[in-house]
Design a protein around this motif. Sequence first.
Motif, PDB file in Angstrom:
ATOM      1  N   THR A 265      -2.964  22.465 -10.105  1.00  0.00           N
ATOM      2  CA  THR A 265      -1.653  22.583 -10.830  1.00  0.00           C
ATOM      3  C   THR A 265      -1.527  21.981 -12.028  1.00  0.00           C
ATOM      4  N   MET A 266      -0.747  22.870 -13.004  1.00  0.00           N
ATOM      5  CA  MET A 266      -0.440  22.218 -14.445  1.00  0.00           C
ATOM      6  C   MET A 266       0.990  22.327 -14.877  1.00  0.00           C
ATOM      7  N   LYS A 267       1.382  21.624 -15.762  1.00  0.00           N
ATOM      8  CA  LYS A 267       2.867  22.084 -16.228  1.00  0.00           C
ATOM      9  C   LYS A 267       2.914  23.350 -17.175  1.00  0.00           C
ATOM     10  N   ASP A 268       1.922  23.204 -18.207  1.00  0.00           N
ATOM     11  CA  ASP A 268       1.887  24.387 -19.095  1.00  0.00           C
ATOM     12  C   ASP A 268       0.561  25.058 -19.115  1.00  0.00           C
ATOM     13  N   PRO A 269       0.512  26.148 -18.597  1.00  0.00           N
ATOM     14  CA  PRO A 269      -0.681  26.898 -18.361  1.00  0.00           C
ATOM     15  C   PRO A 269      -1.423  27.362 -19.633  1.00  0.00           C
ATOM     16  N   THR A 270      -0.844  27.193 -20.738  1.00  0.00           N
ATOM     17  CA  THR A 270      -1.438  27.414 -22.045  1.00  0.00           C
ATOM     18  C   THR A 270      -1.974  26.339 -22.650  1.00  0.00           C
ATOM     19  N   LEU A 271      -1.766  25.170 -21.872  1.00  0.00           N
ATOM     20  CA  LEU A 271      -2.308  23.810 -22.517  1.00  0.00           C
ATOM     21  C   LEU A 271      -3.877  23.685 -22.224  1.00  0.00           C
ATOM     22  N   PHE A 272      -4.649  23.415 -23.177  1.00  0.00           N
ATOM     23  CA  PHE A 272      -6.072  23.209 -22.731  1.00  0.00           C
ATOM     24  C   PHE A 272      -6.269  21.436 -22.380  1.00  0.00           C
ATOM     25  N   ASP A 273      -6.048  21.333 -21.318  1.00  0.00           N
ATOM     26  CA  ASP A 273      -5.826  19.878 -20.633  1.00  0.00           C
ATOM     27  C   ASP A 273      -7.192  19.206 -20.614  1.00  0.00           C
ATOM     28  N   SER A 274      -7.267  17.990 -20.056  1.00  0.00           N
ATOM     29  CA  SER A 274      -8.427  17.182 -19.842  1.00  0.00           C
ATOM     30  C   SER A 274      -9.064  17.814 -18.461  1.00  0.00           C
ATOM     31  N   THR A 275      -8.591  18.207 -17.619  1.00  0.00           N
ATOM     32  CA  THR A 275      -9.096  18.852 -16.554  1.00  0.00           C
ATOM     33  C   THR A 275     -10.085  19.914 -16.860  1.00  0.00           C
ATOM     34  N   MET A 276      -9.568  20.970 -17.472  1.00  0.00           N
ATOM     35  CA  MET A 276     -10.102  21.814 -18.107  1.00  0.00           C
ATOM     36  C   MET A 276     -11.319  21.822 -18.908  1.00  0.00           C
ATOM     37  N   PHE A 277     -11.201  20.681 -19.866  1.00  0.00           N
ATOM     38  CA  PHE A 277     -12.020  20.147 -20.645  1.00  0.00           C
ATOM     39  C   PHE A 277     -13.137  19.748 -20.174  1.00  0.00           C
ATOM     40  N   ALA A 278     -13.348  18.989 -18.945  1.00  0.00           N
ATOM     41  CA  ALA A 278     -14.600  18.602 -18.151  1.00  0.00           C
ATOM     42  C   ALA A 278     -15.043  19.792 -17.579  1.00  0.00           C
ATOM     43  N   LEU A 280     -14.942  22.825 -18.746  1.00  0.00           N
ATOM     44  CA  LEU A 280     -15.862  23.439 -19.824  1.00  0.00           C
ATOM     45  C   LEU A 280     -17.212  22.740 -20.361  1.00  0.00           C
ATOM     46  N   GLN A 281     -17.098  21.460 -20.361  1.00  0.00           N
ATOM     47  CA  GLN A 281     -18.244  20.954 -20.553  1.00  0.00           C
ATOM     48  C   GLN A 281     -19.440  21.213 -19.619  1.00  0.00           C
ATOM     49  N   ASN A 282     -19.014  21.240 -18.275  1.00  0.00           N
ATOM     50  CA  ASN A 282     -20.256  21.575 -17.584  1.00  0.00           C
ATOM     51  C   ASN A 282     -20.568  23.050 -17.483  1.00  0.00           C
ATOM     52  N   TYR A 283     -19.791  23.898 -17.733  1.00  0.00           N
ATOM     53  CA  TYR A 283     -20.052  25.427 -18.082  1.00  0.00           C
ATOM     54  C   TYR A 283     -20.947  25.366 -19.137  1.00  0.00           C
ATOM     55  N   GLN A 284     -20.827  24.753 -20.422  1.00  0.00           N
ATOM     56  CA  GLN A 284     -21.632  24.641 -21.496  1.00  0.00           C
ATOM     57  C   GLN A 284     -22.926  24.322 -21.294  1.00  0.00           C
ATOM     58  N   GLU A 285     -22.824  23.097 -20.489  1.00  0.00           N
ATOM     59  CA  GLU A 285     -24.251  22.681 -20.417  1.00  0.00           C
ATOM     60  C   GLU A 285     -24.920  23.612 -19.322  1.00  0.00           C
ATOM     61  N   ALA A 286     -24.383  24.139 -18.479  1.00  0.00           N
ATOM     62  CA  ALA A 286     -25.229  25.268 -17.523  1.00  0.00           C
ATOM     63  C   ALA A 286     -25.648  26.424 -18.154  1.00  0.00           C
ATOM     64  N   ASN A 287     -25.160  26.566 -19.567  1.00  0.00           N
ATOM     65  CA  ASN A 287     -25.308  28.032 -20.386  1.00  0.00           C
ATOM     66  C   ASN A 287     -26.013  27.743 -21.337  1.00  0.00           C
ATOM     67  N   GLY A 288     -26.749  26.384 -21.587  1.00  0.00           N
ATOM     68  CA  GLY A 288     -27.498  26.306 -22.637  1.00  0.00           C
ATOM     69  C   GLY A 288     -26.753  26.318 -23.882  1.00  0.00           C
ATOM     70  N   MET A 289     -25.469  25.605 -24.151  1.00  0.00           N
ATOM     71  CA  MET A 289     -24.551  25.350 -25.098  1.00  0.00           C
ATOM     72  C   MET A 289     -24.390  23.947 -25.373  1.00  0.00           C
ATOM     73  N   ASN A 290     -24.037  23.550 -26.458  1.00  0.00           N
ATOM     74  CA  ASN A 290     -23.678  22.051 -26.998  1.00  0.00           C
ATOM     75  C   ASN A 290     -22.549  21.824 -26.054  1.00  0.00           C
TER      76      ASN A 290
END
Length: 568
Positions: A265-278, A280-290
């Motif tokens: 759950t999040m207060k503001d769905p449009t906010l790129f928060d720290s949970t999504m940040f973590a 996204l980093q896993n997604y980038q690493e798994a897909n050969g991105m920085n």
Amino acid sequence: MNFEQEKANTKTPFMSKKIIVPIVAVGVLAVVLLLFFTQRRSDITDELEKSLTGESTGVLAQSDHVEDIRTFYADRNYLEVWLFNGSLSNSGDKLLKQIENAKYDGLQPADYHLEEIYELSSNPDKENKKFRNLSSQDKVSLELMLSDAFLTLVHDLVKGKVDPSTLDPSWKFEEKETDVNFTALLEEVANGSSVEKIFEELYPHSELYVQGRKAIEELYQIQKNDTLSWDFESVDGAIKVGEKHNAIPALRKRLIFWDFLKPYTMKDPTLFDSTMFAGLQNYQEANGMNPDGVIGALVAESLNKSPQDLIDIASINMERLRWMPQMDWGQEMVVVNIANYQLDYLDKKDTVFTAKVIVGKEYNESPTFTSPMSYIVFSPYWNIPESITNNEIIPSIKKNKGYLAEKNMEVVSDSGEPVKMKNVNWNDAEKDFPYRIRQKPGGDNSLGLVKFMFPNEYNIYIHDTPARSLFEKENRALSHGCIRIQNPDQFAKILLDEKEWDDEKIQEAMHQDEETIVELDKKIPVVLLYMTFWADQNGKANFRSDVYDRDEALLKALQSKRSSLDKA
């Protein structure tokens, strides 16, 4: 004759009868079976003969195999292969399953009459199709469609559906050769061979293909649970953690869908928060991105791809694997995946060395081909290609007479003898320049301190570069076509594999005023591929950006009707 001999003699005829009677019975049964399978007439024999000997080709109107099918059935007195007692035989059932599963090869089951076959089913809405109460004409149509499907699917698995020479000008591999006789395989099925085993032998014999097929099957399973809309979410610039953006809610759902985030759950769905940040980093690493946790153009492009999009990308690359000429993937070899900006040195399928590479930029695309590496050049000269000389070097010299000295370059004759600047007519050089320009060995040499040669007609080779900071970029399509390699000294050490070529000697060879050529003890195949999808040994699917925009044309061809394209 004594009693024992007489006793033995009286038993011999009796024992012979016990042995002979079963042998005779087996022989009679064999003859009956032979007569049954070679002489029997089915309930559609006459209709098959009429259909195949008439002027109309019926369901085979678009087939490339009409004459082969006619000859095949004529030679077997028009007995069916795929039907038995008016329904599908065991071989027919197995072939239908192969047609349905062709989607896991990235092929279109519709190319093999699947829709028309389903229309003849007595339970078209059920998963396991049954074929009952068919008219004679329907039986003939079903039999012929299955034979045509068999031959077409065999062809596509062996050679590919599309002819690469008509579609991809950068595909420079030799045409795939095969000794597979498609009609002979059909005869094997007719003689009782397993349909499944025949197809297993037809798949390209590489782990890449085996794992790729499994990955596509898994994507189809994932697609069954897909409830997202996958509307394209546009991202201009970059979105950083803590910022708000209208695309964030949809991108978050996609990270959850691909299991890089757990629902929260999040207060503001449009906010790129720290949970999504973590996540996204896993997604980038798994897909050969920085894994910088920034949503830029590359991340947005990747997250906009639905399961169907990924199936399409995987299908494209399975076709590329079918195009590949036969080669021993277990041998010692160097593989460069242009789309992945990576070089791998393989020995017995194990990765011994991996390095980032820089490949050809747009309009200077690196081609795909294979050629054996035979020697290394330390402290190389760079013999500048004529196109670069005319388009870049000569105009620069006209603007700045000190350009050659600044770039450590020199003018030489065809024999390699230096030519003085004052002896060159620079005013007419763009029209008539009977010399070559080369850059001397040194740290500023565009080839760096070493190059690796696998002679080919495209003048492509692997080399060092003085611009090593470029390896930190995600998009590394930056060269004139050759392959620039990170850590070239380590690559040289592995290739030479001799005690005398230690780190010190390699560094010394890389810092000379004159170039040194070292022949390799054995030639090592170099394979340049363009794979925007592959599955590794663990079955993990990998996807990369289509940097050269080669995928779209191939996907369109794969999804086109066979009559509208140039076939392999």
